[in-house]
Each structure stands twice: as structure tokens, then as C-alpha cells.
Design a protein around this motif. Structure first.
Motif, PDB file in Angstrom:
ATOM      1  N   UNK A  68      39.749  38.398  41.344  1.00 27.74           N
ATOM      2  CA  UNK A  68      41.183  38.317  41.093  1.00 27.74           C
ATOM      3  C   UNK A  68      41.487  37.550  39.803  1.00 27.74           C
ATOM      4  N   UNK A  69      40.579  37.580  38.845  1.00 28.19           N
ATOM      5  CA  UNK A  69      40.789  36.916  37.557  1.00 28.19           C
ATOM      6  C   UNK A  69      42.037  37.463  36.875  1.00 28.19           C
ATOM      7  N   UNK A  70      42.674  36.623  36.080  1.00 24.14           N
ATOM      8  CA  UNK A  70      43.885  37.028  35.367  1.00 24.14           C
ATOM      9  C   UNK A  70      43.584  37.936  34.182  1.00 24.14           C
ATOM     10  N   UNK A  71      42.432  37.731  33.563  1.00 22.36           N
ATOM     11  CA  UNK A  71      42.103  38.481  32.351  1.00 22.36           C
ATOM     12  C   UNK A  71      40.965  39.466  32.612  1.00 22.36           C
ATOM     13  N   UNK A  72      40.773  40.345  31.651  1.00 25.00           N
ATOM     14  CA  UNK A  72      39.795  41.427  31.765  1.00 25.00           C
ATOM     15  C   UNK A  72      38.608  41.201  30.844  1.00 25.00           C
TER      16      UNK A  72
END
Length: 141
Positions: A68-72
Motif C-alpha cells: 500500500x505504498x504511496x509511490x510507484x
């Protein structure tokens, strides 16, 4: 492009220069390969209803995210084979060969949502960099 390709297509969708730079573990050589050759960029497999040309979606770069990280993460490959090695269970490995200007444009547009850029993440010679580091290498005068 799918994983069942001819030798000519495989050559078109590979960068021996990048593969050698990654094998050497040399960031400077990786930068030179990105500036002077090509890199394979995974694309999302298009799914549309095909009713009209207007419904056809613009091809999109496939990015990945940890949990569920905010960035890719942008995953780049020296060949379609190294992409297939990362996701062997998939049957349709779509890639496009980006030149320096294509990669630069993508990174400039999306660097705010990218936590990192990985090369040949499935190994054996994976390398990681930031989007800013790649942009610096591509825009070096």
C-alpha cells in the motif's frame, strides 16, 4: 509485443549495451546506455470494448507498487526476456523500446509519483536509481 517473438523482434526489444552496463554494475555505463541506446518499458495490456477508435485507450506505462505504498516503482529492462523472467506466470508481456527522449519525457511528467527506478529487477544484475538521478544522466550536457 508478446513473449513469443522472432529473433528479429527480440533483437529490436533488447539493449546489449544496457545489459553489459548492468552486469558490470557501473552506473556511468548505465547512464551512457540510456542516452545512446534503448530500454524496454513494460506497458499495460490494453483492455477495451473496441466499439470505436475513440474508445481505444492511449497505451500506458506499467508501474508497480509495493503493497500500500504511496509511490510507484518504474521497472525498466535490458530486454523483453528479463521482463518475462520477472513475471513468468503472465502470458502477454507488452513492452515498448524507449529512447533517451522518451524516457526523459516520462520521468519529467511522473517523477513526483515515483519512489524509485529499477533495472532488470529480477536479476541477476539489478540496479536501482532515483528518477532524479536518471533525469540528471539523460540531461547531462
Amino acid at each position: 509485443m508478446s513473449s513469443s517473438t522472432s529473433a528479429a523482434q527480440s533483437a529490436e526489444f533488447s539493449s546489449p549495451m544496457l545489459a553489459q552496463a548492468l552486469e558490470a554494475g557501473d552506473p556511468t555505463s548505465v547512464a551512457l546506455a540510456l542516452r545512446n541506446d534503448r530500454v524496454m518499458v513494460p506497458m499495460l495490456v490494453e483492455i477495451g470494448n473496441g466499439d470505436s477508435a475513440a474508445d481505444a485507450a492511449e497505451p500506458q506505462v506499467r508501474v508497480f507498487r509495493r503493497g500500500d505504498a504511496d509511490k510507484y516503482m518504474l521497472l525498466l529492462f535490458s530486454s523483453v526476456d528479463t521482463y518475462v523472467a520477472m513475471l513468468p506466470e503472465e502470458s502477454d508481456h507488452q513492452v515498448v523500446a524507449y529512447r533517451a527522449e522518451d524516457l526523459q519525457a516520462f520521468l519529467e511528467t511522473n517523477k513526483g509519483v515515483l519512489e524509485s527506478v529499477w533495472f532488470d529487477v529480477a536479476g541477476p544484475h539489478a540496479m536501482q536509481a532515483s528518477a532524479d538521478d536518471i533525469l540528471d544522466a539523460l540531461t547531462l550536457s
